[in-house]
Scaffold this motif. Sequence first.
Motif, mmCIF file in Angstrom:
data_model
loop_
_atom_site.group_PDB
_atom_site.id
_atom_site.type_symbol
_atom_site.label_atom_id
_atom_site.label_comp_id
_atom_site.label_asym_id
_atom_site.label_seq_id
_atom_site.Cartn_x
_atom_site.Cartn_y
_atom_site.Cartn_z
ATOM 1 N N THR A 87 5.131 -33.288 3.125
ATOM 2 C CA THR A 87 5.287 -34.845 3.104
ATOM 3 C C THR A 87 5.607 -35.141 4.470
ATOM 4 N N GLY A 88 5.066 -36.628 4.907
ATOM 5 C CA GLY A 88 5.526 -37.075 6.223
ATOM 6 C C GLY A 88 4.655 -36.932 7.156
ATOM 7 N N ALA A 89 4.919 -36.859 8.689
ATOM 8 C CA ALA A 89 4.189 -36.649 9.724
ATOM 9 C C ALA A 89 3.270 -35.386 9.696
ATOM 10 N N THR A 90 2.101 -35.383 10.232
ATOM 11 C CA THR A 90 1.265 -33.886 10.337
ATOM 12 C C THR A 90 1.127 -33.661 11.766
ATOM 13 N N ASN A 91 0.164 -32.853 12.015
ATOM 14 C CA ASN A 91 -0.235 -32.421 13.390
ATOM 15 C C ASN A 91 1.031 -31.470 14.007
ATOM 16 N N GLY A 92 1.968 -30.739 13.199
ATOM 17 C CA GLY A 92 2.801 -29.921 13.763
ATOM 18 C C GLY A 92 2.597 -28.294 13.756
ATOM 19 N N ILE A 93 3.248 -27.729 14.124
ATOM 20 C CA ILE A 93 2.946 -26.136 14.085
ATOM 21 C C ILE A 93 3.856 -25.562 13.173
ATOM 22 N N PHE A 94 3.538 -24.565 12.662
ATOM 23 C CA PHE A 94 4.321 -23.455 11.570
ATOM 24 C C PHE A 94 4.687 -22.334 12.228
ATOM 25 N N THR A 95 6.107 -22.034 12.200
ATOM 26 C CA THR A 95 6.229 -20.564 12.861
ATOM 27 C C THR A 95 7.175 -19.902 11.696
ATOM 28 N N SER A 96 7.587 -18.767 11.811
ATOM 29 C CA SER A 96 8.598 -18.123 10.946
ATOM 30 C C SER A 96 9.301 -16.957 11.723
ATOM 31 N N PRO A 98 12.206 -13.824 10.275
ATOM 32 C CA PRO A 98 12.011 -12.847 11.608
ATOM 33 C C PRO A 98 10.551 -12.516 11.544
ATOM 34 N N ALA A 99 10.226 -11.610 12.238
ATOM 35 C CA ALA A 99 8.681 -11.211 12.310
ATOM 36 C C ALA A 99 8.534 -10.575 10.824
ATOM 37 N N GLY A 100 7.066 -10.543 10.735
ATOM 38 C CA GLY A 100 6.845 -9.858 9.253
ATOM 39 C C GLY A 100 5.935 -10.719 8.365
ATOM 40 N N LEU A 101 6.066 -12.262 8.427
ATOM 41 C CA LEU A 101 5.405 -12.999 7.601
ATOM 42 C C LEU A 101 4.026 -13.217 8.342
ATOM 43 N N ILE A 102 3.191 -13.126 7.241
ATOM 44 C CA ILE A 102 1.656 -13.657 8.099
ATOM 45 C C ILE A 102 1.500 -15.056 7.474
ATOM 46 N N ILE A 103 1.514 -16.018 8.519
ATOM 47 C CA ILE A 103 1.467 -17.374 8.224
ATOM 48 C C ILE A 103 0.157 -18.161 9.208
ATOM 49 N N ASP A 104 -0.446 -19.004 8.510
ATOM 50 C CA ASP A 104 -1.334 -19.768 9.446
ATOM 51 C C ASP A 104 -0.659 -21.103 10.072
ATOM 52 N N GLN A 105 -0.469 -20.933 11.549
ATOM 53 C CA GLN A 105 0.108 -21.910 12.304
ATOM 54 C C GLN A 105 -0.041 -23.178 12.107
ATOM 55 N N ILE A 106 -1.263 -23.605 11.615
ATOM 56 C CA ILE A 106 -1.814 -25.030 11.344
ATOM 57 C C ILE A 106 -1.570 -25.438 10.043
ATOM 58 N N SER A 107 -2.157 -24.586 9.099
ATOM 59 C CA SER A 107 -1.957 -24.840 7.918
ATOM 60 C C SER A 107 -0.625 -24.702 6.814
ATOM 61 N N GLY A 108 -0.076 -23.764 7.388
ATOM 62 C CA GLY A 108 1.301 -23.289 6.967
ATOM 63 C C GLY A 108 0.936 -22.274 5.684
ATOM 64 N N GLU A 109 -0.127 -22.119 5.433
ATOM 65 C CA GLU A 109 -0.428 -20.979 4.420
ATOM 66 C C GLU A 109 -0.101 -19.543 4.565
ATOM 67 N N VAL A 110 0.624 -18.886 3.695
ATOM 68 C CA VAL A 110 0.978 -17.554 3.938
ATOM 69 C C VAL A 110 -0.069 -16.585 3.130
ATOM 70 N N ARG A 111 0.201 -15.357 3.819
ATOM 71 C CA ARG A 111 -0.705 -14.176 2.947
ATOM 72 C C ARG A 111 0.237 -13.212 2.633
ATOM 73 N N PRO A 112 0.746 -13.101 1.255
ATOM 74 C CA PRO A 112 1.697 -12.161 0.540
ATOM 75 C C PRO A 112 1.389 -10.845 0.858
ATOM 76 N N SER A 113 0.013 -10.609 0.541
ATOM 77 C CA SER A 113 -0.232 -9.156 0.624
ATOM 78 C C SER A 113 -0.456 -8.425 1.981
ATOM 79 N N LEU A 114 -0.370 -9.165 2.829
ATOM 80 C CA LEU A 114 -0.330 -8.829 4.383
ATOM 81 C C LEU A 114 0.973 -8.864 4.864
#
Length: 229
Positions: A87-96, A98-114
């Motif tokens: 919710t709220g403002a967009t156009n940000g960047i997603f990070t996570s 510690p290392a090990g989570l596969i995440i899309d920096q733009i959409s924030g979607e994660v891939r559990p199997s990877l």
Amino acid sequence: ISGAVTGSVYTASPAGLTINSATGAITPSTSTAGSYTITYTVAAAGGCGQVIAQTVVDITAQPTTTISYPASPFCNTITATQSVTQTGATNGIFTSTPAGLIIDQISGEVRPSLSDAGVYTVTYTIPAINGCSSVFSTATVQITDQPSATFTYPSSGAYCTTAGTQSPTISGTTGGAFSSTAGLSITSAGLITPSTSSPGTYTVSYTLGASGGCIADVSTSQVVITGSP
């Protein structure tokens, strides 16, 4: 404005800008976000006509945002991407971290199997812009390993009713519960007592309950109890 004249007046349009009419000082924190035209007016005097000077001021609202992953925790058997609720403002960047989570920096979607099993902090960052500082929002994502296990009994699970208590050897995830078809004396920890069991062939099950977004896992093995001749 340099060379200010006594009696001059500052005004702003449209309404919403907090401005001192005498000094022209503005207060962004109590103003409404928007674009304003500030007019400085010097009244006609001494035979000179009225003088007007103008400039534009933009007030930007400090962006706000929240993120969450309501479906977390995710089992690492899930191959489909998992979306973030934002919710709220967009156009940000997603990070996570510690290392090990596969995440899309733009959409924030994660891939559990990877991704590696673990607990992660996802941060959504909106950079500083138009005089406003950067904004951060965080959420927790948990990736869980699918539980699985196998088990064996000594002597390949074949016992006479005169035998002592038999214990299972578990390979894999522990913490499950044992059960059997009727007639076999067995505890939830898998201890079998042949002397109080009825002769017969039994299916013993070891069940790891569903948890952390993962489904239950069940492994089985046969146990044979033979009556003493």
